[in-house]
Motif scaffolding. Structure first.
Motif, PDB file in Angstrom:
ATOM      1  N   ILE A 279      -5.386  -6.663  -7.336  1.00 32.12           N
ATOM      2  CA  ILE A 279      -5.579  -5.264  -6.972  1.00 32.12           C
ATOM      3  C   ILE A 279      -6.946  -5.096  -6.326  1.00 32.12           C
ATOM      4  CG2 ILE A 279      -5.673  -2.885  -7.817  1.00 32.12           C
ATOM      5  CD1 ILE A 279      -2.917  -4.186  -8.068  1.00 32.12           C
ATOM      6  N   PHE A 280      -6.993  -4.361  -5.224  1.00 28.66           N
ATOM      7  CA  PHE A 280      -8.243  -4.207  -4.487  1.00 28.66           C
ATOM      8  C   PHE A 280      -8.969  -2.899  -4.779  1.00 28.66           C
ATOM      9  CE2 PHE A 280      -6.368  -7.716  -2.382  1.00 28.66           C
ATOM     10  CZ  PHE A 280      -7.433  -8.449  -1.891  1.00 28.66           C
ATOM     11  N   GLY A 281      -8.272  -1.841  -5.058  1.00 27.34           N
ATOM     12  CA  GLY A 281      -8.924  -0.566  -5.343  1.00 27.34           C
ATOM     13  C   GLY A 281      -9.143  -0.374  -6.825  1.00 27.34           C
ATOM     14  N   LYS A 282      -9.439   0.853  -7.201  1.00 21.93           N
ATOM     15  CA  LYS A 282      -9.588   1.188  -8.616  1.00 21.93           C
ATOM     16  C   LYS A 282      -8.249   1.021  -9.333  1.00 21.93           C
ATOM     17  CE  LYS A 282     -11.366   5.192  -7.164  1.00 21.93           C
ATOM     18  NZ  LYS A 282     -11.922   6.559  -7.189  1.00 21.93           N
ATOM     19  N   PRO A 283      -8.247   0.599 -10.598  1.00 22.23           N
ATOM     20  CA  PRO A 283      -9.381   0.369 -11.503  1.00 22.23           C
ATOM     21  C   PRO A 283      -9.902  -1.069 -11.529  1.00 22.23           C
ATOM     22  CG  PRO A 283      -7.358   0.256 -12.765  1.00 22.23           C
ATOM     23  CD  PRO A 283      -6.945   0.521 -11.336  1.00 22.23           C
ATOM     24  N   SER A 284      -9.643  -1.857 -10.474  1.00 23.56           N
ATOM     25  CA  SER A 284     -10.077  -3.243 -10.440  1.00 23.56           C
ATOM     26  C   SER A 284     -11.592  -3.359 -10.639  1.00 23.56           C
ATOM     27  CB  SER A 284      -9.697  -3.861  -9.087  1.00 23.56           C
ATOM     28  OG  SER A 284     -10.373  -5.072  -8.873  1.00 23.56           O
ATOM     29  N   LYS A 285     -11.989  -4.212 -11.569  1.00 19.77           N
ATOM     30  CA  LYS A 285     -13.414  -4.427 -11.813  1.00 19.77           C
ATOM     31  C   LYS A 285     -14.101  -4.933 -10.548  1.00 19.77           C
ATOM     32  CE  LYS A 285     -16.678  -6.944 -14.766  1.00 19.77           C
ATOM     33  NZ  LYS A 285     -16.837  -7.861 -15.926  1.00 19.77           N
ATOM     34  N   GLU A 286     -13.419  -5.780  -9.816  1.00 18.18           N
ATOM     35  CA  GLU A 286     -13.996  -6.338  -8.585  1.00 18.18           C
ATOM     36  C   GLU A 286     -14.348  -5.236  -7.590  1.00 18.18           C
ATOM     37  OE1 GLU A 286     -12.839  -9.574  -5.075  1.00 18.18           O
ATOM     38  OE2 GLU A 286     -11.617  -9.406  -6.885  1.00 18.18           O
TER      39      GLU A 286
ATOM     40  N   GLY B  78       0.835  -1.184   0.000  1.00 16.72           N
ATOM     41  CA  GLY B  78       0.000   0.000   0.000  1.00 16.72           C
ATOM     42  C   GLY B  78       0.872   1.236   0.000  1.00 16.72           C
ATOM     43  N   ASP B  79       0.282   2.372   0.297  1.00 16.60           N
ATOM     44  CA  ASP B  79       1.056   3.605   0.464  1.00 16.60           C
ATOM     45  C   ASP B  79       1.925   3.450   1.710  1.00 16.60           C
ATOM     46  OD1 ASP B  79       1.749   6.280   1.448  1.00 16.60           O
ATOM     47  OD2 ASP B  79       0.396   7.032  -0.087  1.00 16.60           O
ATOM     48  N   PHE B  80       3.209   3.784   1.601  1.00  9.03           N
ATOM     49  CA  PHE B  80       4.098   3.663   2.765  1.00  9.03           C
ATOM     50  C   PHE B  80       4.979   4.910   2.883  1.00  9.03           C
ATOM     51  CE2 PHE B  80       6.105   1.818  -0.885  1.00  9.03           C
ATOM     52  CZ  PHE B  80       7.484   1.987  -0.772  1.00  9.03           C
ATOM     53  N   HIS B  81       4.371   6.083   2.580  1.00  3.64           N
ATOM     54  CA  HIS B  81       5.164   7.312   2.512  1.00  3.64           C
ATOM     55  C   HIS B  81       5.745   7.736   3.865  1.00  3.64           C
ATOM     56  CE1 HIS B  81       1.258   8.992   3.809  1.00  3.64           C
ATOM     57  NE2 HIS B  81       1.998   9.915   4.391  1.00  3.64           N
ATOM     58  N   ASP B  82       5.198   7.207   4.981  1.00  2.00           N
ATOM     59  CA  ASP B  82       5.734   7.598   6.286  1.00  2.00           C
ATOM     60  C   ASP B  82       7.019   6.847   6.636  1.00  2.00           C
ATOM     61  OD1 ASP B  82       4.554   5.129   6.634  1.00  2.00           O
ATOM     62  OD2 ASP B  82       3.571   5.637   8.537  1.00  2.00           O
TER      63      ASP B  82
ATOM     64  N   SER C   7       2.288   1.792  -9.021  1.00  2.00           N
ATOM     65  CA  SER C   7       3.598   1.721  -9.670  1.00  2.00           C
ATOM     66  C   SER C   7       4.532   0.757  -8.941  1.00  2.00           C
ATOM     67  CB  SER C   7       4.237   3.112  -9.725  1.00  2.00           C
ATOM     68  OG  SER C   7       3.515   3.965 -10.578  1.00  2.00           O
ATOM     69  N   PHE C   8       4.482   0.786  -7.603  1.00  2.00           N
ATOM     70  CA  PHE C   8       5.324  -0.124  -6.820  1.00  2.00           C
ATOM     71  C   PHE C   8       4.854  -1.569  -6.961  1.00  2.00           C
ATOM     72  CE2 PHE C   8       5.856   3.932  -4.421  1.00  2.00           C
ATOM     73  CZ  PHE C   8       7.217   4.081  -4.645  1.00  2.00           C
ATOM     74  N   VAL C   9       3.543  -1.761  -6.968  1.00  2.00           N
ATOM     75  CA  VAL C   9       2.992  -3.113  -7.119  1.00  2.00           C
ATOM     76  C   VAL C   9       3.399  -3.702  -8.466  1.00  2.00           C
ATOM     77  CG1 VAL C   9       0.866  -4.470  -7.300  1.00  2.00           C
ATOM     78  CG2 VAL C   9       1.050  -2.666  -5.572  1.00  2.00           C
ATOM     79  N   GLN C  10       3.264  -2.900  -9.526  1.00  4.16           N
ATOM     80  CA  GLN C  10       3.604  -3.388 -10.864  1.00  4.16           C
ATOM     81  C   GLN C  10       5.096  -3.631 -11.005  1.00  4.16           C
ATOM     82  OE1 GLN C  10       1.747  -4.540 -13.252  1.00  4.16           O
ATOM     83  NE2 GLN C  10      -0.089  -4.120 -12.026  1.00  4.16           N
ATOM     84  N   MET C  11       5.913  -2.841 -10.322  1.00  2.00           N
ATOM     85  CA  MET C  11       7.364  -3.059 -10.371  1.00  2.00           C
ATOM     86  C   MET C  11       7.707  -4.449  -9.831  1.00  2.00           C
ATOM     87  SD  MET C  11      10.403  -0.956  -8.426  1.00  2.00           S
ATOM     88  CE  MET C  11       9.861  -1.522  -6.806  1.00  2.00           C
ATOM     89  N   ILE C  12       7.138  -4.798  -8.674  1.00  2.00           N
ATOM     90  CA  ILE C  12       7.404  -6.115  -8.094  1.00  2.00           C
ATOM     91  C   ILE C  12       6.804  -7.211  -8.965  1.00  2.00           C
ATOM     92  CG2 ILE C  12       6.882  -7.627  -6.134  1.00  2.00           C
ATOM     93  CD1 ILE C  12       7.080  -5.185  -4.333  1.00  2.00           C
TER      94      ILE C  12
ATOM     95  N   GLN D 143      -4.297  -0.692  -4.309  1.00  2.00           N
ATOM     96  CA  GLN D 143      -4.931  -0.005  -5.441  1.00  2.00           C
ATOM     97  C   GLN D 143      -3.944   0.105  -6.594  1.00  2.00           C
ATOM     98  OE1 GLN D 143      -3.667   3.202  -6.207  1.00  2.00           O
ATOM     99  NE2 GLN D 143      -3.214   4.258  -4.311  1.00  2.00           N
ATOM    100  N   GLY D 144      -4.444   0.593  -7.748  1.00  3.78           N
ATOM    101  CA  GLY D 144      -3.642   0.556  -8.962  1.00  3.78           C
ATOM    102  C   GLY D 144      -3.192   1.882  -9.533  1.00  3.78           C
ATOM    103  N   ASN D 145      -3.342   2.968  -8.776  1.00  2.00           N
ATOM    104  CA  ASN D 145      -2.924   4.277  -9.299  1.00  2.00           C
ATOM    105  C   ASN D 145      -1.422   4.328  -9.569  1.00  2.00           C
ATOM    106  OD1 ASN D 145      -5.458   5.347  -9.214  1.00  2.00           O
ATOM    107  ND2 ASN D 145      -5.003   6.918  -7.679  1.00  2.00           N
ATOM    108  N   LYS D 146      -1.050   4.891 -10.727  1.00  2.00           N
ATOM    109  CA  LYS D 146       0.365   5.060 -11.043  1.00  2.00           C
ATOM    110  C   LYS D 146       0.959   6.243 -10.271  1.00  2.00           C
ATOM    111  CE  LYS D 146      -0.130   3.217 -15.735  1.00  2.00           C
ATOM    112  NZ  LYS D 146      -0.062   3.530 -17.180  1.00  2.00           N
TER     113      LYS D 146
END
Length: 264
Positions: A185-192, A124-128, A170-175, A152-155
Motif C-alpha cells: 500500500i502506498f498511501g495512508k495508513p501505510s507507515k512507509e 486505484g480509484d477507477f470510478h470513471d 476495499s478493492f485491494v483487500q478483496m483481491i 491507498q488503504g481507505n475502506k
C-alpha cells in the motif's frame, strides 16, 4: 485543550486534505486563514492525502481555487509515492486499474501489451469506468505472480454529498484476500507513506503532528509511525465516538482552525 503541554518541539504538520481543509466542495471555516497563519509562524506544512482519482496537479489546483495558498512542493499524494517507486523499477511492467486522468500520470512507465503478465498490478480509484471485469483481470494477473500494489488503504470515503462510497482499500483487500497475498500500500495508513512524508518535511516523528479526520488512515497511521495524531471533528471525524473505538487520538479538536492553539 490543555495548553500547558510542551508543544514547542512541534515544527511541522502533516495535514489531511478532504474532510480536514474542505468538505462537500466547500472550505471548512477558518481553514484557509489557519494555513496562512501557521506559515507565518514558521510551521512546516505538508498536505498529504489519499486522493487517488486525480493527478497531484488537480489536487493542488482545487486547493488553490478554494483560496488556499499552497505550493506544488507542499502536496503529497499516493500517485507521487507510486511514481517514485516505479522510477526505482524502470524495467518493470504494470497493469493499471485507475481513472484515465491518473493513468496519464504513468504513461512514462512500461505497461503490459497483449498477453504479457505484468510485474505489478496497480489498483486505484477507477470510478470513471467502474467495471468489475477490470478487477477480475487484475486478480488473474496476481494469481499468475504479479505483485499487487494499492494506491491507498481507505475502506470508504465520503462524496460531495457526504454519502459513503467504497474506496480503493476495499478493492485491494478483496483481491489480496482472494489470492491469499499481502499487497503493498502506498498511501495512508501505510507507515512507509508517513515516513516519506516526514522525509519531505525533513523532520523527525516527535517534531510533527498529523492532523486529519479519518481514525484509521490518519490517526492509526500516525500512531503506527510514532507520530502524534490530532483528529478534527469534521468530515469523517464528525462521527467520532471515543466509546466505540480502540484508536486513541492524541487530541480531538473541533476543526483544523483549532490547531492554531498549539502554536500560540
Amino acid at each position: 485543550m490543555d495548553k500547558t503541554e510542551p508543544f514547542h518541539k512541534i515544527k511541522g504538520l502533516l495535514v489531511d486534505i478532504d474532510g480536514t481543509l474542505y468538505f462537500k466542495g466547500t472550505p471548512i471555516l477558518g481553514a484557509i486563514e489557519t494555513v496562512s497563519n501557521l506559515r507565518d509562524k514558521g510551521v512546516r506544512l505538508l498536505f498529504f492525502t489519499n486522493t487517488d482519482s486525480k493527478s497531484p496537479r488537480t489536487v493542488l489546483n482545487i486547493l488553490q481555487e478554494y483560496g488556499f495558498k499552497i505550493n506544488k512542493d507542499e502536496i503529497f499524494t499516493p500517485i507521487i509515492a507510486l511514481k517514485e517507486f516505479l522510477t526505482k523499477n524502470p524495467d518493470k511492467k504494470s497493469y493499471l486499474v485507475t481513472t484515465e486522468e491518473v493513468a496519464e500520470e504513468f504513461q512514462e512507465f512500461p505497461q503490459v501489451l497483449g498477453s504479457e503478465i505484468p510485474d505489478f498490478v496497480i489498483i486505484g480509484d477507477f470510478h470513471d469506468n467502474w467495471d468489475v471485469n477490470r478487477l477480475n483481470v487484475a486478480f488473474k494477473y496476481v494469481l499468475k505472480g504479479a505483485k499487487l500494489l494499492g494506491t491507498q488503504g481507505n475502506k470508504y470515503y465520503l462524496d460531495r454529498n457526504g454519502e459513503p462510497v467504497i474506496d480503493t482499500g476495499s478493492f485491494v483487500q478483496m483481491i489480496a484476500n482472494t489470492a491469499n497475498i499481502i499487497p503493498k500500500i502506498f498511501g495512508k495508513p501505510s507507515k512507509e507513506y508517513f515516513v516519506q512524508a516526514l522525509n519531505k518535511l525533513k523532520l523527525t516523528p516527535n517534531e510533527v503532528l498529523v492532523v486529519g479526520d479519518d481514525l484509521e488512515s490518519d490517526i492509526q497511521g500516525a500512531i503506527n509511525s510514532g507520530i502524534k495524531g490530532v483528529l478534527v471533528k469534521t468530515g469523517k471525524g464528525q462521527f467520532f465516538d471515543s466509546k466505540t473505538t480502540k484508536i486513541k487520538p492524541f487530541k480531538v479538536i473541533k476543526s483544523f482552525s483549532s490547531i492554531s492553539d498549539f502554536f500560540k
